[in-house]
Design a protein around this motif. Sequence first.
Motif, mmCIF file in Angstrom:
data_model
loop_
_atom_site.group_PDB
_atom_site.id
_atom_site.type_symbol
_atom_site.label_atom_id
_atom_site.label_comp_id
_atom_site.label_asym_id
_atom_site.label_seq_id
_atom_site.Cartn_x
_atom_site.Cartn_y
_atom_site.Cartn_z
ATOM 1 N N GLU A 74 34.833 -27.332 -2.172
ATOM 2 C CA GLU A 74 34.041 -26.079 -2.161
ATOM 3 C C GLU A 74 34.302 -25.303 -0.867
ATOM 4 O OE1 GLU A 74 30.231 -25.847 -4.747
ATOM 5 O OE2 GLU A 74 29.911 -27.378 -3.215
ATOM 6 N N TYR A 75 34.395 -26.026 0.243
ATOM 7 C CA TYR A 75 34.668 -25.386 1.531
ATOM 8 C C TYR A 75 36.017 -24.664 1.496
ATOM 9 C CZ TYR A 75 36.262 -24.872 6.320
ATOM 10 O OH TYR A 75 36.797 -24.349 7.467
ATOM 11 N N LEU A 76 37.037 -25.343 0.991
ATOM 12 C CA LEU A 76 38.378 -24.739 0.960
ATOM 13 C C LEU A 76 38.388 -23.499 0.075
ATOM 14 C CD1 LEU A 76 40.607 -27.958 0.695
ATOM 15 C CD2 LEU A 76 40.253 -26.515 2.726
ATOM 16 N N GLU A 77 37.695 -23.582 -1.052
ATOM 17 C CA GLU A 77 37.681 -22.441 -1.977
ATOM 18 C C GLU A 77 36.994 -21.228 -1.338
ATOM 19 O OE1 GLU A 77 39.430 -22.263 -4.472
ATOM 20 O OE2 GLU A 77 38.496 -21.366 -6.220
ATOM 21 N N ARG A 78 35.904 -21.522 -0.621
ATOM 22 C CA ARG A 78 35.118 -20.476 0.046
ATOM 23 C C ARG A 78 35.879 -19.903 1.254
ATOM 24 N NH1 ARG A 78 30.997 -23.838 0.566
ATOM 25 N NH2 ARG A 78 31.283 -24.291 2.778
ATOM 26 N N THR A 79 36.548 -20.754 1.985
ATOM 27 C CA THR A 79 37.146 -20.350 3.264
ATOM 28 C C THR A 79 38.531 -19.735 3.078
ATOM 29 O OG1 THR A 79 35.956 -22.201 4.221
ATOM 30 C CG2 THR A 79 37.631 -21.196 5.612
ATOM 31 N N TYR A 80 39.214 -20.126 2.010
ATOM 32 C CA TYR A 80 40.579 -19.625 1.776
ATOM 33 C C TYR A 80 40.678 -18.973 0.397
ATOM 34 C CZ TYR A 80 41.464 -22.436 5.891
ATOM 35 O OH TYR A 80 41.423 -22.953 7.165
ATOM 36 N N PRO A 81 39.880 -17.899 0.190
ATOM 37 C CA PRO A 81 39.816 -17.283 -1.154
ATOM 38 C C PRO A 81 41.122 -16.603 -1.562
ATOM 39 C CG PRO A 81 38.583 -15.967 0.441
ATOM 40 C CD PRO A 81 39.005 -17.212 1.154
ATOM 41 N N ASP A 82 41.963 -16.258 -0.589
ATOM 42 C CA ASP A 82 43.215 -15.577 -0.932
ATOM 43 C C ASP A 82 44.322 -16.547 -1.346
ATOM 44 O OD1 ASP A 82 41.900 -13.310 -0.318
ATOM 45 O OD2 ASP A 82 42.653 -13.216 1.757
ATOM 46 N N ARG A 83 44.093 -17.805 -1.158
ATOM 47 C CA ARG A 83 45.065 -18.832 -1.588
ATOM 48 C C ARG A 83 44.792 -19.182 -3.050
ATOM 49 N NH1 ARG A 83 48.084 -21.331 2.767
ATOM 50 N NH2 ARG A 83 47.516 -20.157 4.632
ATOM 51 N N PRO A 84 45.733 -19.852 -3.734
ATOM 52 C CA PRO A 84 45.502 -20.211 -5.142
ATOM 53 C C PRO A 84 44.146 -20.898 -5.338
ATOM 54 C CG PRO A 84 47.744 -20.754 -4.486
ATOM 55 C CD PRO A 84 47.042 -20.308 -3.236
ATOM 56 N N SER A 85 43.446 -20.472 -6.385
ATOM 57 C CA SER A 85 42.081 -20.971 -6.596
ATOM 58 C C SER A 85 42.076 -22.419 -7.080
ATOM 59 C CB SER A 85 41.371 -20.107 -7.631
ATOM 60 O OG SER A 85 40.121 -20.678 -7.951
ATOM 61 N N LEU A 86 41.117 -23.194 -6.555
ATOM 62 C CA LEU A 86 40.976 -24.590 -6.982
ATOM 63 C C LEU A 86 40.185 -24.718 -8.276
ATOM 64 C CD1 LEU A 86 40.125 -26.312 -3.578
ATOM 65 C CD2 LEU A 86 42.144 -26.719 -4.986
ATOM 66 N N PHE A 87 39.365 -23.711 -8.571
ATOM 67 C CA PHE A 87 38.452 -23.834 -9.707
ATOM 68 C C PHE A 87 38.635 -22.737 -10.746
ATOM 69 C CE2 PHE A 87 36.128 -25.707 -6.050
ATOM 70 C CZ PHE A 87 35.961 -26.991 -6.541
ATOM 71 N N GLY A 88 39.281 -21.635 -10.375
ATOM 72 C CA GLY A 88 39.428 -20.527 -11.314
ATOM 73 C C GLY A 88 38.101 -19.840 -11.617
ATOM 74 N N GLY A 89 37.224 -19.748 -10.640
ATOM 75 C CA GLY A 89 35.969 -19.018 -10.815
ATOM 76 C C GLY A 89 34.765 -19.933 -10.976
#
Length: 233
Positions: A74-89
């Motif tokens: 969750e931290y990575l998704e929140r902190t690096y939103p411009d990188r490929p998404s881990l969850f797709g939304g």
Amino acid sequence: MALRLYDLAGADPNLRFSPYCWRTRMALAHKGLGVETIAWRFTEKAEIAFSGQGRVPVLIDGDTTVADSWAIAEYLERTYPDRPSLFGGAAGLAAARFINAWADTIQVPGLARLIVIDVLACIDAKDRDYFRTSREQRFGMSLEALCADRDRQVTAFRQSLQPLRTMLAAQPYVGGRAANYADYIVFGGFQWARCVSAFRLIEPDDPIHAWRDRLLNAFDGLAGKTPRAAPAG
Ligand SMILES: N[C@@H](CCC(=O)N[C@@H](CS)C(=O)NCC(=O)O)C(=O)O
């Protein structure tokens, strides 16, 4: 500054086998983030005391420390939103929560009953008493007794994977057309087993086997090239 990750290691410091750390390593690779891993043993609690708890993975990103594989994702998704998404939304994240709970409560304990004896064989000597005592308390029997009947028990384990098998017969990844964090959660368990044990968990003609191979090859073979304690399986 590069990210740093406390990562469970065996007697061989290059043997990295934690199912939870593999979730995080695959997530970091998915985001295209380099990481320096730090070999950590079960009894080195003092070394990660700064994180406020005693388990790995622990990620350090600048001034931020995050423990727990799900919290890290969750931290990575929140902190690096411009990188490929881990969850797709948000919907993908919500569904991945279920997969995380399934893996933690069904898949990983099911795997432990088959391979925990092989974990014992490859961990650092200083960890052995702690590992044996804590796991025997958890399972209510000796590790030898737990795994004694594994050739028979594996049938029930394979049956428990039927929902995953049905899904992977219809689509290449848990995430759909491409892998995402949901895949890495489930893959982490199989990678744990593969790193420490030669015991055959999945038959080669099982769609789960082909899916695992795709993930072993992902990110330039990050998981496939990692050292293993056993040659086959
Ligand atoms: N819920 C945690 C579980 C982490 C966990 O249990 N890690 C194991 C390594 S596989 C650990 O550090 N165990 C330490 C111990 O048993 O004392 C996560 O998802 O990160």
